[in-house]
Write a protein that holds these residues in place. Structure first.
Motif, PDB file in Angstrom:
ATOM      1  N   GLY A  63     -21.989 -47.850 -88.279  1.00 21.11           N
ATOM      2  CA  GLY A  63     -21.963 -48.804 -89.383  1.00 21.11           C
ATOM      3  C   GLY A  63     -22.728 -50.068 -89.073  1.00 21.11           C
ATOM      4  N   LYS A  64     -22.872 -50.884 -90.088  1.00 19.18           N
ATOM      5  CA  LYS A  64     -23.506 -52.189 -89.932  1.00 19.18           C
ATOM      6  C   LYS A  64     -22.905 -53.143 -90.940  1.00 19.18           C
ATOM      7  CE  LYS A  64     -27.445 -51.016 -92.927  1.00 19.18           C
ATOM      8  NZ  LYS A  64     -28.928 -50.948 -92.996  1.00 19.18           N
ATOM      9  N   GLY A  65     -23.115 -54.439 -90.713  1.00 15.53           N
ATOM     10  CA  GLY A  65     -22.538 -55.424 -91.620  1.00 15.53           C
ATOM     11  C   GLY A  65     -23.001 -56.821 -91.275  1.00 15.53           C
ATOM     12  N   GLU A  66     -22.189 -57.787 -91.688  1.00 22.61           N
ATOM     13  CA  GLU A  66     -22.522 -59.194 -91.462  1.00 22.61           C
ATOM     14  C   GLU A  66     -21.240 -59.998 -91.307  1.00 22.61           C
ATOM     15  OE1 GLU A  66     -23.220 -60.129 -96.218  1.00 22.61           O
ATOM     16  OE2 GLU A  66     -24.938 -59.781 -94.880  1.00 22.61           O
ATOM     17  N   LYS A 103     -23.581 -54.513 -85.834  1.00 21.63           N
ATOM     18  CA  LYS A 103     -23.738 -53.063 -85.726  1.00 21.63           C
ATOM     19  C   LYS A 103     -22.502 -52.504 -85.034  1.00 21.63           C
ATOM     20  CE  LYS A 103     -28.812 -52.962 -85.528  1.00 21.63           C
ATOM     21  NZ  LYS A 103     -29.999 -52.541 -84.724  1.00 21.63           N
ATOM     22  N   GLN A 104     -22.080 -51.340 -85.496  1.00 27.40           N
ATOM     23  CA  GLN A 104     -20.855 -50.761 -84.946  1.00 27.40           C
ATOM     24  C   GLN A 104     -21.008 -49.265 -84.706  1.00 27.40           C
ATOM     25  OE1 GLN A 104     -16.951 -51.690 -86.786  1.00 27.40           O
ATOM     26  NE2 GLN A 104     -16.554 -49.493 -86.800  1.00 27.40           N
ATOM     27  N   ARG A 105     -20.410 -48.799 -83.610  1.00 26.39           N
ATOM     28  CA  ARG A 105     -20.303 -47.377 -83.303  1.00 26.39           C
ATOM     29  C   ARG A 105     -18.901 -47.109 -82.778  1.00 26.39           C
ATOM     30  NH1 ARG A 105     -24.789 -44.128 -82.921  1.00 26.39           N
ATOM     31  NH2 ARG A 105     -26.815 -45.173 -83.181  1.00 26.39           N
ATOM     32  N   SER A 106     -18.354 -45.984 -83.146  1.00 24.35           N
ATOM     33  CA  SER A 106     -17.024 -45.643 -82.642  1.00 24.35           C
ATOM     34  C   SER A 106     -16.854 -44.131 -82.579  1.00 24.35           C
ATOM     35  CB  SER A 106     -15.931 -46.250 -83.529  1.00 24.35           C
ATOM     36  OG  SER A 106     -15.909 -45.635 -84.800  1.00 24.35           O
ATOM     37  N   ILE A 107     -15.923 -43.725 -81.738  1.00 21.38           N
ATOM     38  CA  ILE A 107     -15.543 -42.322 -81.658  1.00 21.38           C
ATOM     39  C   ILE A 107     -14.034 -42.257 -81.478  1.00 21.38           C
ATOM     40  CG2 ILE A 107     -16.005 -42.244 -79.167  1.00 21.38           C
ATOM     41  CD1 ILE A 107     -16.747 -39.270 -79.573  1.00 21.38           C
ATOM     42  N   ALA A 108     -13.396 -41.393 -82.236  1.00 27.98           N
ATOM     43  CA  ALA A 108     -11.942 -41.232 -82.168  1.00 27.98           C
ATOM     44  C   ALA A 108     -11.615 -39.754 -82.042  1.00 27.98           C
ATOM     45  CB  ALA A 108     -11.280 -41.821 -83.414  1.00 27.98           C
ATOM     46  N   SER A 134      -9.432 -43.760 -79.024  1.00 22.74           N
ATOM     47  CA  SER A 134     -10.633 -44.206 -79.728  1.00 22.74           C
ATOM     48  C   SER A 134     -11.306 -45.338 -78.962  1.00 22.74           C
ATOM     49  CB  SER A 134     -10.300 -44.674 -81.149  1.00 22.74           C
ATOM     50  OG  SER A 134      -9.544 -45.867 -81.121  1.00 22.74           O
ATOM     51  N   VAL A 135     -12.628 -45.424 -79.132  1.00 17.10           N
ATOM     52  CA  VAL A 135     -13.431 -46.492 -78.560  1.00 17.10           C
ATOM     53  C   VAL A 135     -14.318 -47.055 -79.662  1.00 17.10           C
ATOM     54  CG1 VAL A 135     -15.163 -47.141 -76.848  1.00 17.10           C
ATOM     55  CG2 VAL A 135     -13.476 -45.387 -76.296  1.00 17.10           C
ATOM     56  N   VAL A 136     -14.257 -48.362 -79.866  1.00 13.20           N
ATOM     57  CA  VAL A 136     -15.055 -49.024 -80.902  1.00 13.20           C
ATOM     58  C   VAL A 136     -15.949 -50.061 -80.234  1.00 13.20           C
ATOM     59  CG1 VAL A 136     -15.032 -50.402 -83.019  1.00 13.20           C
ATOM     60  CG2 VAL A 136     -13.217 -48.714 -82.604  1.00 13.20           C
ATOM     61  N   LYS A 137     -17.249 -50.010 -80.521  1.00 12.82           N
ATOM     62  CA  LYS A 137     -18.198 -50.988 -79.986  1.00 12.82           C
ATOM     63  C   LYS A 137     -18.894 -51.705 -81.136  1.00 12.82           C
ATOM     64  CE  LYS A 137     -19.208 -48.675 -75.590  1.00 12.82           C
ATOM     65  NZ  LYS A 137     -20.271 -48.146 -74.704  1.00 12.82           N
ATOM     66  N   GLN A 138     -18.901 -53.038 -81.074  1.00 13.80           N
ATOM     67  CA  GLN A 138     -19.584 -53.858 -82.067  1.00 13.80           C
ATOM     68  C   GLN A 138     -20.596 -54.760 -81.363  1.00 13.80           C
ATOM     69  OE1 GLN A 138     -15.826 -55.589 -83.522  1.00 13.80           O
ATOM     70  NE2 GLN A 138     -16.449 -54.998 -85.572  1.00 13.80           N
ATOM     71  N   VAL A 139     -21.762 -54.917 -81.974  1.00 11.87           N
ATOM     72  CA  VAL A 139     -22.788 -55.817 -81.451  1.00 11.87           C
ATOM     73  C   VAL A 139     -23.072 -56.875 -82.509  1.00 11.87           C
ATOM     74  CG1 VAL A 139     -25.144 -56.057 -80.609  1.00 11.87           C
ATOM     75  CG2 VAL A 139     -23.815 -54.020 -80.017  1.00 11.87           C
ATOM     76  N   PHE A 140     -22.836 -58.145 -82.168  1.00 15.29           N
ATOM     77  CA  PHE A 140     -23.063 -59.277 -83.068  1.00 15.29           C
ATOM     78  C   PHE A 140     -24.368 -59.957 -82.670  1.00 15.29           C
ATOM     79  CE2 PHE A 140     -18.616 -58.438 -83.294  1.00 15.29           C
ATOM     80  CZ  PHE A 140     -18.178 -58.877 -84.538  1.00 15.29           C
ATOM     81  N   THR A 141     -25.281 -60.132 -83.628  1.00 19.21           N
ATOM     82  CA  THR A 141     -26.556 -60.807 -83.379  1.00 19.21           C
ATOM     83  C   THR A 141     -26.638 -62.060 -84.233  1.00 19.21           C
ATOM     84  OG1 THR A 141     -27.655 -58.682 -82.943  1.00 19.21           O
ATOM     85  CG2 THR A 141     -29.072 -60.579 -83.378  1.00 19.21           C
TER      86      THR A 141
END
Length: 279
Positions: A229-232, A208-213, A187-194
């Protein structure tokens, strides 16, 4: 005249000191200290839609982190365990039987992570009653689970060295590969924090998050799960720790090659929340 010059010079000096705060700058750094004990409460809610049927599950776990002196300056040694749950007291499977350790840098970099214990095995007396083949199988399953859980236990994002200004972002990528229990997973998980706001010593981020497993079973079965996904998140600049990370995401899974089932797909809606508290 001299008095006016002194007032002007003082005002400029003050402006230079506070201007990073006025600009909303944030320097992220983990500030763990030997002897500290942090408690993380992780809650999740999953809604799965499979073959027209909907199932909802909820989970809560508490992770206790104990900090000790690191191997060198800027590093900390962290030992973590899940708090035991009454519902798992007599269960064959219990992650609280495991201990996780790692060296953690003030940037969030993790090294020398390891684990001990086995969630699949209970007391020594109970284990000795099992056939050797079953003991070996359960030990391997426990190792696979430990490898996967390390990423859940040490979930802290690695932070950038430079000071962030409002609107700046940084990316975190994690790769996980395990094999065991008759299957392989990658799996690869990428998160972007702004950075959205800095207020009263707290830095507020959107995420913001994207992943593939991908998984592959021993009998030819395979699956692919894509998640968006997205969040805070909130970072305490004084304590040097995340206080809250909340993410909502949607996953789509495709499965195939499973004997007797053929190809199928499912969707999942997930809400995950991690809250940290210093004891």
């Amino acid at each position: 005249m001299k008095k006016s010059i002194k007032i002007f010079a003082g005002a400029m000096a003050l402006l230079m000191v506070v201007s990073p705060l006025l600009a909303g700058g944030a320097k992220l750094q983990y500030k763990l200290k030997p002897g500290q004990e942090w408690v993380c409460t992780q809650t999740s809610q999953n809604e799965i839609i499979f073959m027209g049927q909907k199932q909802v599950s909820r989970n809560k776990q508490i992770i206790i982190y104990k900090v000790s002196k690191g191997v060198k300056k800027g590093w900390f040694s962290v030992t973590a365990r899940l708090k035991a749950s009454k519902k798992n007291e007599n269960s064959m499977f219990d992650i609280s039987r495991m201990t996780f350790k790692a060296d953690m840098h003030s940037s969030g970099e993790i090294r020398n992570n390891s684990f001990s214990g086995n969630p699949m095995l209970q007391t020594e007396a109970q284990t000795e009653q099992m056939p050797p083949e079953m003991q070996e199988m359960m030990a391997k399953q426990g190792d696979t689970m430990g490898e996967m859980m390390q990423y859940t236990i040490f979930w802290f994002p690695e932070v950038p060295e430079e000071t962030l200004q409002i609107g700046d972002e940084f990316e975190v990528e994690r790769n996980l590969g395990t094999s065991g229990m008759g299957m392989q997973m990658q799996s690869v998980v990428k998160q972007v924090f702004t950075l959205e706001e800095v207020r009263k010593g707290l830095a507020y981020f959107s995420v913001k998050q994207r992943s593939i497993a991908k998984t592959k079973g021993g009998m030819g079965g395979k699956s692919e799960i894509k998640t968006v996904g997205k969040g805070e998140a909130v970072f305490d600049l004084n304590e040097g720790m995340w206080l809250d990370l909340t993410e909502k995401s949607r996953s789509k899974a495709k499965m195939g090659g499973i004997p007797g089932m053929g190809d199928s797909s499912s969707e999942m809606l997930m809400m995950n929340k991690s809250e940290m508290e210093l004891k």
